[in-house]
Design a protein around this motif. Sequence first.
Motif, PDB file in Angstrom:
ATOM      1  N   ASN A   1       0.804  -1.374   0.034  1.00 56.06           N
ATOM      2  CA  ASN A   1      -0.158  -0.134   0.093  1.00 56.06           C
ATOM      3  C   ASN A   1       1.106   1.229  -0.254  1.00 56.06           C
ATOM      4  OD1 ASN A   1      -3.069  -0.887   0.284  1.00 56.06           O
ATOM      5  ND2 ASN A   1      -1.743  -2.334   1.500  1.00 56.06           N
ATOM      6  N   LYS A   2       1.970   1.245  -1.175  1.00 54.09           N
ATOM      7  CA  LYS A   2       2.592   2.141  -1.257  1.00 54.09           C
ATOM      8  C   LYS A   2       2.593   3.339  -2.278  1.00 54.09           C
ATOM      9  CE  LYS A   2       6.000   0.703   1.936  1.00 54.09           C
ATOM     10  NZ  LYS A   2       8.177  -0.297   2.093  1.00 54.09           N
ATOM     11  N   THR A   3       1.622   3.164  -2.950  1.00 51.18           N
ATOM     12  CA  THR A   3       1.038   3.330  -4.440  1.00 51.18           C
ATOM     13  C   THR A   3       0.463   4.356  -4.173  1.00 51.18           C
ATOM     14  OG1 THR A   3       1.155   2.742  -6.327  1.00 51.18           O
ATOM     15  CG2 THR A   3      -0.037   1.457  -4.979  1.00 51.18           C
ATOM     16  N   LYS A   4       0.050   5.539  -4.960  1.00 49.79           N
ATOM     17  CA  LYS A   4      -0.988   6.285  -5.018  1.00 49.79           C
ATOM     18  C   LYS A   4      -2.737   5.639  -5.653  1.00 49.79           C
ATOM     19  CE  LYS A   4       0.985  10.293  -2.985  1.00 49.79           C
ATOM     20  NZ  LYS A   4       0.776  11.513  -2.692  1.00 49.79           N
ATOM     21  N   SER A   5      -1.736   4.992  -6.785  1.00 46.62           N
ATOM     22  CA  SER A   5      -3.352   4.151  -7.771  1.00 46.62           C
ATOM     23  C   SER A   5      -2.969   3.106  -8.373  1.00 46.62           C
ATOM     24  CB  SER A   5      -2.243   5.476  -8.936  1.00 46.62           C
ATOM     25  OG  SER A   5      -1.397   4.690  -9.469  1.00 46.62           O
ATOM     26  N   ILE A   6      -3.452   2.157  -8.701  1.00 40.53           N
ATOM     27  CA  ILE A   6      -3.118   0.947  -9.247  1.00 40.53           C
ATOM     28  C   ILE A   6      -4.417   0.679 -10.105  1.00 40.53           C
ATOM     29  CG2 ILE A   6      -4.873  -0.528  -7.756  1.00 40.53           C
ATOM     30  CD1 ILE A   6      -3.337  -2.628  -7.640  1.00 40.53           C
ATOM     31  N   LYS A   7      -3.982  -0.348 -11.723  1.00 36.64           N
ATOM     32  CA  LYS A   7      -3.950  -0.061 -12.870  1.00 36.64           C
ATOM     33  C   LYS A   7      -5.441  -1.449 -12.637  1.00 36.64           C
ATOM     34  CE  LYS A   7      -0.526   0.547 -15.420  1.00 36.64           C
ATOM     35  NZ  LYS A   7       0.679   0.140 -16.653  1.00 36.64           N
ATOM     36  N   TYR A   8      -6.625  -1.034 -13.339  1.00 40.86           N
ATOM     37  CA  TYR A   8      -7.252  -1.916 -13.172  1.00 40.86           C
ATOM     38  C   TYR A   8      -6.950  -3.624 -14.191  1.00 40.86           C
ATOM     39  CZ  TYR A   8     -11.134   1.017 -13.216  1.00 40.86           C
ATOM     40  OH  TYR A   8     -12.480   2.088 -12.277  1.00 40.86           O
ATOM     41  N   GLU A   9      -6.000  -3.236 -14.850  1.00 38.42           N
ATOM     42  CA  GLU A   9      -5.357  -4.694 -15.469  1.00 38.42           C
ATOM     43  C   GLU A   9      -5.162  -4.908 -14.026  1.00 38.42           C
ATOM     44  OE1 GLU A   9      -1.388  -3.365 -17.368  1.00 38.42           O
ATOM     45  OE2 GLU A   9      -3.245  -2.569 -18.428  1.00 38.42           O
ATOM     46  N   ASN A  10      -3.848  -4.993 -13.027  1.00 38.10           N
ATOM     47  CA  ASN A  10      -3.377  -5.304 -12.336  1.00 38.10           C
ATOM     48  C   ASN A  10      -4.863  -5.434 -11.307  1.00 38.10           C
ATOM     49  OD1 ASN A  10      -0.670  -4.811 -12.996  1.00 38.10           O
ATOM     50  ND2 ASN A  10      -0.815  -2.922 -12.505  1.00 38.10           N
ATOM     51  N   ILE A  11      -5.381  -5.143 -11.113  1.00 37.66           N
ATOM     52  CA  ILE A  11      -6.853  -5.784  -9.999  1.00 37.66           C
ATOM     53  C   ILE A  11      -7.138  -7.044 -10.977  1.00 37.66           C
ATOM     54  CG2 ILE A  11      -9.092  -5.099  -9.301  1.00 37.66           C
ATOM     55  CD1 ILE A  11      -8.346  -1.994  -9.319  1.00 37.66           C
ATOM     56  N   GLU A  12      -7.559  -6.838 -12.187  1.00 39.10           N
ATOM     57  CA  GLU A  12      -7.781  -8.290 -13.015  1.00 39.10           C
ATOM     58  C   GLU A  12      -6.435  -9.737 -12.420  1.00 39.10           C
ATOM     59  OE1 GLU A  12      -9.651  -9.072 -16.687  1.00 39.10           O
ATOM     60  OE2 GLU A  12      -8.432  -7.531 -16.874  1.00 39.10           O
ATOM     61  N   LYS A  13      -5.614  -9.137 -12.651  1.00 32.22           N
ATOM     62  CA  LYS A  13      -4.663  -9.808 -12.390  1.00 32.22           C
ATOM     63  C   LYS A  13      -4.368 -10.757 -11.306  1.00 32.22           C
ATOM     64  CE  LYS A  13      -1.627  -8.755 -15.685  1.00 32.22           C
ATOM     65  NZ  LYS A  13       0.108  -7.822 -15.934  1.00 32.22           N
ATOM     66  N   PHE A  14      -4.571  -9.749 -10.180  1.00 34.81           N
ATOM     67  CA  PHE A  14      -4.342  -9.917  -8.916  1.00 34.81           C
ATOM     68  C   PHE A  14      -5.998 -10.640  -8.320  1.00 34.81           C
ATOM     69  CE2 PHE A  14      -1.511  -6.448  -8.012  1.00 34.81           C
ATOM     70  CZ  PHE A  14      -0.873  -7.188  -7.405  1.00 34.81           C
ATOM     71  N   CYS A  15      -6.832 -10.849  -9.073  1.00 34.31           N
ATOM     72  CA  CYS A  15      -8.598 -11.670  -8.549  1.00 34.31           C
ATOM     73  C   CYS A  15      -8.171 -12.667  -9.474  1.00 34.31           C
ATOM     74  CB  CYS A  15      -9.569 -10.720  -9.259  1.00 34.31           C
ATOM     75  SG  CYS A  15     -10.107  -9.376  -7.932  1.00 34.31           S
ATOM     76  N   LYS A  16      -7.710 -12.548 -10.912  1.00 32.96           N
ATOM     77  CA  LYS A  16      -7.958 -14.359 -10.985  1.00 32.96           C
ATOM     78  C   LYS A  16      -6.909 -15.393 -10.425  1.00 32.96           C
ATOM     79  CE  LYS A  16      -8.541 -13.051 -15.924  1.00 32.96           C
ATOM     80  NZ  LYS A  16      -8.732 -12.581 -17.390  1.00 32.96           N
ATOM     81  N   ILE A  17      -5.455 -15.066 -10.237  1.00 32.73           N
ATOM     82  CA  ILE A  17      -4.390 -15.509  -9.335  1.00 32.73           C
ATOM     83  C   ILE A  17      -4.911 -16.075  -7.824  1.00 32.73           C
ATOM     84  CG2 ILE A  17      -2.198 -15.412  -8.005  1.00 32.73           C
ATOM     85  CD1 ILE A  17      -1.421 -13.386 -10.657  1.00 32.73           C
ATOM     86  N   LEU A  18      -5.882 -15.060  -7.129  1.00 35.54           N
ATOM     87  CA  LEU A  18      -5.788 -14.955  -6.348  1.00 35.54           C
ATOM     88  C   LEU A  18      -7.100 -15.785  -6.198  1.00 35.54           C
ATOM     89  CD1 LEU A  18      -4.616 -12.375  -4.070  1.00 35.54           C
ATOM     90  CD2 LEU A  18      -3.983 -14.936  -4.478  1.00 35.54           C
ATOM     91  N   ASN A  19      -8.069 -15.579  -7.319  1.00 33.27           N
ATOM     92  CA  ASN A  19      -9.805 -16.653  -7.346  1.00 33.27           C
ATOM     93  C   ASN A  19     -10.546 -15.746  -6.324  1.00 33.27           C
ATOM     94  OD1 ASN A  19     -11.612 -18.077  -8.294  1.00 33.27           O
ATOM     95  ND2 ASN A  19     -10.735 -19.682  -6.585  1.00 33.27           N
ATOM     96  N   CYS A  20     -10.523 -14.259  -6.310  1.00 28.44           N
ATOM     97  CA  CYS A  20     -11.286 -13.611  -5.697  1.00 28.44           C
ATOM     98  C   CYS A  20     -11.675 -12.434  -6.484  1.00 28.44           C
ATOM     99  CB  CYS A  20     -10.179 -12.975  -4.476  1.00 28.44           C
ATOM    100  SG  CYS A  20      -9.326 -11.810  -4.731  1.00 28.44           S
ATOM    101  N   GLU A  21     -12.757 -11.664  -5.648  1.00 28.46           N
ATOM    102  CA  GLU A  21     -13.772 -10.600  -6.135  1.00 28.46           C
ATOM    103  C   GLU A  21     -12.858  -9.715  -5.998  1.00 28.46           C
ATOM    104  OE1 GLU A  21     -16.309 -11.322  -8.771  1.00 28.46           O
ATOM    105  OE2 GLU A  21     -15.976 -12.580  -8.450  1.00 28.46           O
ATOM    106  N   PRO A  22     -12.812  -8.388  -6.632  1.00 29.70           N
ATOM    107  CA  PRO A  22     -12.583  -6.781  -6.410  1.00 29.70           C
ATOM    108  C   PRO A  22     -12.904  -6.313  -4.576  1.00 29.70           C
ATOM    109  CG  PRO A  22     -13.006  -6.869  -8.812  1.00 29.70           C
ATOM    110  CD  PRO A  22     -13.687  -8.039  -8.119  1.00 29.70           C
ATOM    111  N   ASN A  23     -13.689  -7.306  -4.612  1.00 32.13           N
ATOM    112  CA  ASN A  23     -14.370  -6.546  -3.154  1.00 32.13           C
ATOM    113  C   ASN A  23     -13.587  -7.548  -2.071  1.00 32.13           C
ATOM    114  OD1 ASN A  23     -16.206  -4.285  -4.225  1.00 32.13           O
ATOM    115  ND2 ASN A  23     -17.785  -5.895  -3.742  1.00 32.13           N
ATOM    116  N   ASP A  24     -13.025  -8.666  -2.723  1.00 27.77           N
ATOM    117  CA  ASP A  24     -12.054  -8.964  -1.602  1.00 27.77           C
ATOM    118  C   ASP A  24     -10.753  -8.490  -1.436  1.00 27.77           C
ATOM    119  OD1 ASP A  24     -14.063 -10.849  -1.558  1.00 27.77           O
ATOM    120  OD2 ASP A  24     -13.030 -12.012  -3.281  1.00 27.77           O
ATOM    121  N   LEU A  25      -9.995  -7.658  -2.596  1.00 33.54           N
ATOM    122  CA  LEU A  25      -9.040  -7.043  -2.056  1.00 33.54           C
ATOM    123  C   LEU A  25      -8.996  -6.063  -1.771  1.00 33.54           C
ATOM    124  CD1 LEU A  25      -7.875  -7.580  -6.120  1.00 33.54           C
ATOM    125  CD2 LEU A  25      -6.454  -8.859  -4.279  1.00 33.54           C
ATOM    126  N   PHE A  26     -10.704  -5.238  -1.238  1.00 38.87           N
ATOM    127  CA  PHE A  26      -9.906  -4.066  -0.494  1.00 38.87           C
ATOM    128  C   PHE A  26     -10.655  -4.000   0.612  1.00 38.87           C
ATOM    129  CE2 PHE A  26      -9.562  -3.757  -5.073  1.00 38.87           C
ATOM    130  CZ  PHE A  26      -8.259  -2.127  -5.545  1.00 38.87           C
TER     131      PHE A  26
END
Length: 66
Positions: free
Chosen positions: A37-62
């Motif tokens: 959490n040392k960044t001020k922004s995150i690309k949508y494509e990175n959110i999608e990658k995290f969700c696919k790899i962690l098998n979760c929804e965007p709401n689970d990431l935040f």
Amino acid sequence: MLKLNVVELLKKQGKTKYWLFNQLDMSYTNFNNIVENKTKSIKYENIEKFCKILNCEPNDLFKFTK
């Protein structure tokens, strides 16, 4: 404040940050800044990658913190 919840998701799944880093196509510096959490922004494509790899929804990431 809105923060990424990646470290907690990894713990629940019994996986490490190193494992996640190896799944992503980005520099370690960028990866670490996002995960810690040392960044001020995150690309949508990175959110999608995290969700696919962690098998979760965007709401689970935040999570909201005070």
